[in-house]
Write an enzyme that holds these catalytic residues in place. Structure first.
Site, PDB file in Angstrom:
ATOM      1  N   ASN A 143      99.464  39.295 106.437  1.00 30.58           N
ATOM      2  CA  ASN A 143      98.200  38.870 105.837  1.00 30.58           C
ATOM      3  C   ASN A 143      97.568  37.778 106.688  1.00 30.58           C
ATOM      4  OD1 ASN A 143      96.351  38.897 103.472  1.00 30.58           O
ATOM      5  ND2 ASN A 143      96.941  36.741 103.393  1.00 30.58           N
ATOM      6  N   GLU A 144      96.365  38.024 107.145  1.00 27.10           N
ATOM      7  CA  GLU A 144      95.634  36.993 107.887  1.00 27.10           C
ATOM      8  C   GLU A 144      96.486  36.321 108.951  1.00 27.10           C
ATOM      9  OE1 GLU A 144      93.954  34.233 105.105  1.00 27.10           O
ATOM     10  OE2 GLU A 144      92.337  35.598 104.624  1.00 27.10           O
ATOM     11  N   GLU A 165      89.351  41.161 100.626  1.00 29.55           N
ATOM     12  CA  GLU A 165      89.274  40.070  99.655  1.00 29.55           C
ATOM     13  C   GLU A 165      87.832  39.562  99.589  1.00 29.55           C
ATOM     14  OE1 GLU A 165      92.110  36.948 100.404  1.00 29.55           O
ATOM     15  OE2 GLU A 165      93.707  38.364 100.868  1.00 29.55           O
ATOM     16  N   TRP A 176      89.460  26.237  97.813  1.00 31.93           N
ATOM     17  CA  TRP A 176      89.801  25.508  99.042  1.00 31.93           C
ATOM     18  C   TRP A 176      88.593  24.873  99.735  1.00 31.93           C
ATOM     19  CZ3 TRP A 176      86.655  28.223 102.147  1.00 31.93           C
ATOM     20  CH2 TRP A 176      86.523  29.606 101.948  1.00 31.93           C
ATOM     21  N   GLU A 236      97.532  27.876  94.270  1.00 28.29           N
ATOM     22  CA  GLU A 236      96.133  28.300  94.141  1.00 28.29           C
ATOM     23  C   GLU A 236      95.686  28.422  92.685  1.00 28.29           C
ATOM     24  OE1 GLU A 236      96.992  31.685  96.788  1.00 28.29           O
ATOM     25  OE2 GLU A 236      95.401  30.907  98.043  1.00 28.29           O
TER      26      GLU A 236
HETATM   27  C1  GAL Z   1      92.866  34.278 101.616  1.00 30.90           C
HETATM   28  C2  GAL Z   1      94.319  34.722 101.499  1.00 30.90           C
HETATM   29  C3  GAL Z   1      94.723  34.906 100.060  1.00 30.90           C
HETATM   30  C4  GAL Z   1      94.292  33.714  99.244  1.00 30.90           C
HETATM   31  C5  GAL Z   1      92.804  33.512  99.414  1.00 30.90           C
HETATM   32  C6  GAL Z   1      92.233  32.381  98.603  1.00 30.90           C
HETATM   33  O1  GAL Z   1      92.561  33.773 102.850  1.00 30.90           O
HETATM   34  O2  GAL Z   1      94.495  35.944 102.177  1.00 30.90           O
HETATM   35  O3  GAL Z   1      96.131  35.072 100.000  1.00 30.90           O
HETATM   36  O4  GAL Z   1      94.994  32.584  99.650  1.00 30.90           O
HETATM   37  O5  GAL Z   1      92.537  33.254 100.755  1.00 30.90           O
HETATM   38  O6  GAL Z   1      90.845  32.269  98.833  1.00 30.90           O
END
Ligand code: GAL
Length: 680
Positions: free
Chosen positions: A167-168, A319, A327, A367
């Site tokens: 992931n990322e 996403e 964040w 989160e």
């Molecule tokens: C993305 C990440 C997710 C989650 C999300 C929160 O960058 O792939 O797992 O953390 O951010 O915005």
């Protein structure tokens, strides 16, 4: 449904049964779901609410290593069978994530050498995610083992439509394996230290290397040749990290299951070359987040176009924020309707799926504040209703959009080597390459309503116009390709800072634009970082050079398009923009960052000169038009990004895809969307 579940169960038992592929709709709404975080008895309620919102895919598994392999070699994958079967009962398909972004605690304890080391030499510890070294041989071995188990078990599952690797991809590492691999990489590239020393001009500051091991690995203010190679090395490491898992999945997975990775929330991030990473994947997916503030249509639209360009194909948004994130400086919510507009904008720019992150926040973990569709109690949050509307839209529009994609006659080149080369040494902190690129993008998109953003290695022949702002690094090979594009009838517009460096990030002795100087019939005499704007005038109009200005010396046969006026004594009277005919096409060089009005005039000139004839719709300002085409139909997606109603008049009657009936003239509500289709 029961048949499907039974077949999946049979497969889980290892029976070789020929299964039909799960039917994924052509336009998919999805969410990230983490069944491992919730008691199984709650799954059905969650899935029922998802189904009611029109959700047709869940991505699962990408952080669930400790639930998949609680101790080394002990695999507990039955819960995944059950989660897939439960989703299938609600008509929901699966993208299965490999869990390698979040190594479990036993792994870290047993193999501390797999932990990432940062540039200051500090080893990371357990407790977050991404604490692994992408270069660690042991880590890759452990990844391979768990991924192989997953692929064997789920590679034939009819409800698994695809895979997401990790992931990322994010952080590089400075551990011993990484350093060793860097030296091996350099040795493979250069063969001899003599060649490396020459290309990097290491006589400068006594950098000459006598052994490979002496070569530092760092990202600070290092030798530009080293820095550029380091970025390519990082790209190759991620590519190897990915290939290790890709090979395991491909070995067992049915062909119909695509393999992707989620290329992260900041499309313009350039820790590594995303085009190279994309080359090995079946499908591109990325994360569309706004963070603080509100949707900026051009910036977000351009980011989708960039993502589409990584494979020159439609993509997924793996996403999207359901209202807000957790964040940003201020994690404000998008206004009601904005996320729907954002989802449709993604589709307009080529997304075939949009998935929200995430369905329901974990009760604990880092989160907790993030936007989601249901609350900690499992009941719908206010945003759920908007998601449901998107689900209903997608169900209505899916068939019309099946097999369609954006089609552009204009491309902007985005080159990672050049991004890096300029960012290592900007000369002025006002030169933001993304802003310079958007300076081209905005007017070109307004004029043509469709712009591709592609790597310079992409096939260019189908474009009438190719603009290359900040194409700093031009190799002989690239120059040859660009030259033949122009000779074949294309219009190429090089922007400021183009052709300064060769592929080793060394200055080109021919001055800018390096290997294209002869073709252009002009070279840059000098570049200037501007504190004050400088006046410009000529065939393109009147205006100002801002941020950056270059003086050009054209030879005969090369026409001057803009000249600097009185002001900065170095610039005055010199050419700022030139053009030359070559073969059936033209090559131009714009040596300055232009103010927005002059840039609009320049874009108009580019489009007219190149003979671009785009199928545009006349719309009021603030209404975005996206066009997706198939051989037999065109679909227009019109999005009113403003807070006021807007009226559009279509040049011919079209079918209203979301509401039925015919449209000719229509008022679009604030943040409203109209999808109109017409046969070709
Ligand atoms: C993305 C990440 C997710 C989650 C999300 C929160 O960058 O792939 O797992 O953390 O951010 O915005």
């Amino acid at each position: 449904m029961r048949v499907r579940a039974m077949l999946a169960a049979l497969l889980a038992l290892g029976c070789a049964v020929a299964l039909r592929a799960a039917e994924a709709p052509p336009l998919i709404l999805g969410v990230a779901w983490y069944p491992e975080q919730w008691p199984e008895k709650q799954w059905d309620a969650d899935l029922g609410l998802m189904q009611a919102a029109g959700i047709r895919v869940v991505r699962i598994g990408e952080f669930a290593w400790s639930s998949m392999e609680p101790a080394e070699g002990r695999y507990t994958l039955e819960w995944i069978d059950r989660a897939i079967a439960a989703a299938a009962r609600h008509d929901i398909t699966i993208v299965l994530g490999t869990p390698t972004d979040a190594p479990p605690a036993w792994l870290t304890r047993k193999y501390p050498e797999t932990l990432r080391v940062d540039e200051e030499g500090r080893r990371l510890q357990h407790g977050s995610r991404r604490q692994f070294s992408y270069a660690s041989v042991k880590y890759r071995e452990l990844c391979r083992a768990v991924v192989e188990q997953l692929a064997r078990r789920f590679g034939g599952n009819p409800d698994v439509i695809g895979w997401q690797i990790g992931n990322e991809y994010t952080d590089d590492s400075f551990d011993a394996d990484a350093v060793r691999l860097f030296h091996e990489w350099l040795r493979a590239k250069y063969g001899t230290l003599e060649a490396l020393n020459r290309r990097w001009a290491t006589a400068y500051w006594s950098q000459t290397y006598d052994t490979w091991e002496e070569i530092p690995m760092g990202t600070g203010r290092g030798n530009p040749g080293l820095l550029l190679d380091y970025k390519r090395f990082v790209t190759d490491q991620w590519r190897g990290f990915q290939r290790n898992q890709l090979d395991a999945i491909r070995r067992y997975a049915a062909k119909r299951q695509f393999i992707t990775t989620n290329l992260g929330g900041l499309g313009w991030a350039n820790r590594f070359n995303r085009t190279d990473i994309a080359a090995d994947l079946d499908l591109i997916s990325w994360d569309a987040y706004v963070g603080q503030g509100h949707l900026e249509p051009y910036r977000m639209g351009a980011t989708h176009d960039l993502a589409r360009g990584w494979k020159q194909r439609n993509f997924w948004v793996m996403e999207m924020q359901p209202g807000f994130v957790d964040w940003a400086g201020v994690s404000n919510s998008l206004d009601p309707g904005d996320t729907r507009a954002m989802a449709w904008q993604a589709v307009g720019h080529g997304a075939d799926a949009v998935a929200f992150w995430q369905w329901r926040s974990a009760l604990n973990g880092q989160e907790q504040y993030h936007g989601s569709l249901v609350g900690p109690d499992g009941g719908p949050l206010p945003f759920y209703a908007e998601a449901r509307q998107i689900g209903a839209d997608f169900a209505k529009a899916g068939e019309t959009l099946r097999g369609t994609a954006p089609a552009s006659q204009v491309a902007i080149l985005h080159d990672y080597d050049s991004r890096w080369a300029i960012d290592f040494h900007r000369q002025t902190n006002r030169y933001d390459q993304l802003e310079v690129l958007l300076g081209y993008y905005r007017p070109l998109r307004d004029l043509t309503q469709s712009v591709d953003i592609v790597d310079p290695r992409a096939p260019l022949d189908s474009y009438k116009l190719v603009a290359a702002p900040s194409l700093n690094v031009i190799s002989e090979n690239l120059a040859k390709r660009l030259k033949s594009y122009v000779e074949g009838g294309g219009t190429l517009v090089l922007g400021p800072r183009s052709g300064m460096k060769d592929e080793f990030n060394a200055l080109d002795t021919r001055r800018q634009p390096g290997p294209l100087g002869g073709v252009l019939g002009a070279r840059v005499e000098q570049f200037y970082a501007l504190l004050e704007d400088a006046p410009l005038a000529g065939a393109l109009g009147k205006g100002r050079a801002t941020i950056w200005a270059e003086t050009l010396a054209p030879a005969s046969g090369t026409e001057t398009l803009l000249e600097y006026g009185a002001g900065n004594g170095w610039l005055e009277g010199h050419a700022a923009a030139v053009v030359r005919k070559l073969g059936k096409g033209r090559i131009a060089y714009l040596g300055a960052v232009l103010d927005p009005a002059l840039m609009r005039a320049a874009a108009k000139w580019m489009v007219e000169t190149a003979g671009v004839r785009a199928e545009t719709l006349p719309v009021p300002e603030g209404v975005e038009v996206c066009r997706r085409v198939a051989s037999d139909r065109e679909v227009f997606i019109l999005i009113n990004h403003t807070a006021r109603p807007a009226t559009v008049s279509l040049p011919r009657p079209m079918t209203d895809v979301l509401n039925g009936g015919e449209i000719r003239e229509r008022e679009i509500a604030p943040r409203g969307v109209v999808v109109a289709s017409v046969r070709r």
